[in-house]
Design a protein around this motif. Structure first.
Motif, short mmCIF file in Angstrom:
data_model
loop_
_atom_site.label_atom_id
_atom_site.label_comp_id
_atom_site.label_asym_id
_atom_site.label_seq_id
_atom_site.Cartn_x
_atom_site.Cartn_y
_atom_site.Cartn_z
N HIS A 54 -3.45 1.69 -7.93
CA HIS A 54 -2.08 1.70 -7.44
C HIS A 54 -1.82 0.51 -6.52
O HIS A 54 -0.77 -0.12 -6.58
CB HIS A 54 -1.78 3.01 -6.71
N ALA A 55 -2.78 0.18 -5.68
CA ALA A 55 -2.64 -0.96 -4.77
C ALA A 55 -2.56 -2.27 -5.54
O ALA A 55 -1.78 -3.17 -5.19
CB ALA A 55 -3.80 -1.00 -3.78
N LYS A 56 -3.35 -2.41 -6.60
CA LYS A 56 -3.33 -3.64 -7.39
C LYS A 56 -2.02 -3.80 -8.15
O LYS A 56 -1.54 -4.90 -8.34
CB LYS A 56 -4.50 -3.66 -8.36
N GLN A 57 -1.44 -2.69 -8.61
CA GLN A 57 -0.21 -2.74 -9.39
C GLN A 57 1.03 -2.87 -8.52
O GLN A 57 2.09 -3.24 -9.03
CB GLN A 57 -0.08 -1.48 -10.26
N ASN A 58 0.92 -2.60 -7.26
CA ASN A 58 2.06 -2.67 -6.35
C ASN A 58 2.40 -4.12 -6.06
O ASN A 58 1.53 -4.93 -5.79
CB ASN A 58 1.75 -1.93 -5.05
N GLU A 59 3.70 -4.44 -6.11
CA GLU A 59 4.14 -5.82 -5.90
C GLU A 59 4.17 -6.20 -4.42
O GLU A 59 4.01 -7.36 -4.07
CB GLU A 59 5.53 -6.00 -6.51
N LYS A 60 4.37 -5.24 -3.54
CA LYS A 60 4.42 -5.52 -2.11
C LYS A 60 3.01 -5.63 -1.53
O LYS A 60 2.07 -5.06 -2.06
CB LYS A 60 5.19 -4.42 -1.37
N LYS A 61 2.90 -6.37 -0.43
CA LYS A 61 1.59 -6.50 0.21
C LYS A 61 1.15 -5.19 0.85
O LYS A 61 -0.02 -4.84 0.81
CB LYS A 61 1.63 -7.59 1.28
N GLY A 90 3.21 8.74 -3.06
CA GLY A 90 4.43 8.89 -2.26
C GLY A 90 5.66 8.45 -3.05
O GLY A 90 5.60 8.19 -4.24
N ARG A 91 6.75 8.33 -2.35
CA ARG A 91 8.02 7.93 -2.98
C ARG A 91 8.56 6.71 -2.25
O ARG A 91 8.39 6.56 -1.05
CB ARG A 91 9.03 9.06 -2.89
N GLU A 92 9.23 5.87 -3.00
CA GLU A 92 9.81 4.66 -2.42
C GLU A 92 11.08 4.98 -1.65
O GLU A 92 11.44 4.27 -0.72
CB GLU A 92 10.12 3.64 -3.54
N VAL A 93 11.80 6.03 -2.01
CA VAL A 93 13.07 6.37 -1.36
C VAL A 93 12.82 7.42 -0.31
O VAL A 93 12.13 8.37 -0.53
CB VAL A 93 14.08 6.89 -2.39
#
Length: 93
Positions: A54-61, A90-93
């Protein structure tokens, strides 16, 4: 009595109604988990791999997530074991 300098007293959020008397009573005690027990951390490999992917696929640092598990006192009563076995992105919103 040993109370490390880095420990801070408990504080609770403000509320409209008082559920208890906030005046301190008795002596100060240390409430740090390692003060009385020997902690041990157990992490399930699948959970770690999910969090890493999940960390690798996430665009944010930086991102928020949850690692969930159970806390148990060892049979001999001398230690505690924190077993992390679930990952929630978790959720982004």
């Amino acid at each position: 009595r040993f109370v490390p300098k880095r420990m801070v007293p408990f504080s609770f959020p403000l509320s409209k109604r008082a559920l208890w008397d906030p005046v301190p009573m008795g002596d100060v005690i240390g409430a740090h988990v390692t003060y009385y027990r020997n902690p041990r951390l157990s992490l399930v490999e699948k959970t770690l791999r999910l969090a890493y992917r999940h960390a690798k696929q996430n665009e944010k640092k930086s991102f928020s997530c949850f690692l969930l598990g159970t806390l148990a006192v060892d049979e001999d009563g001398e230690g505690i074991t924190l077993t992390i076995d679930r990952f929630d992105p978790g959720r982004e919103v």
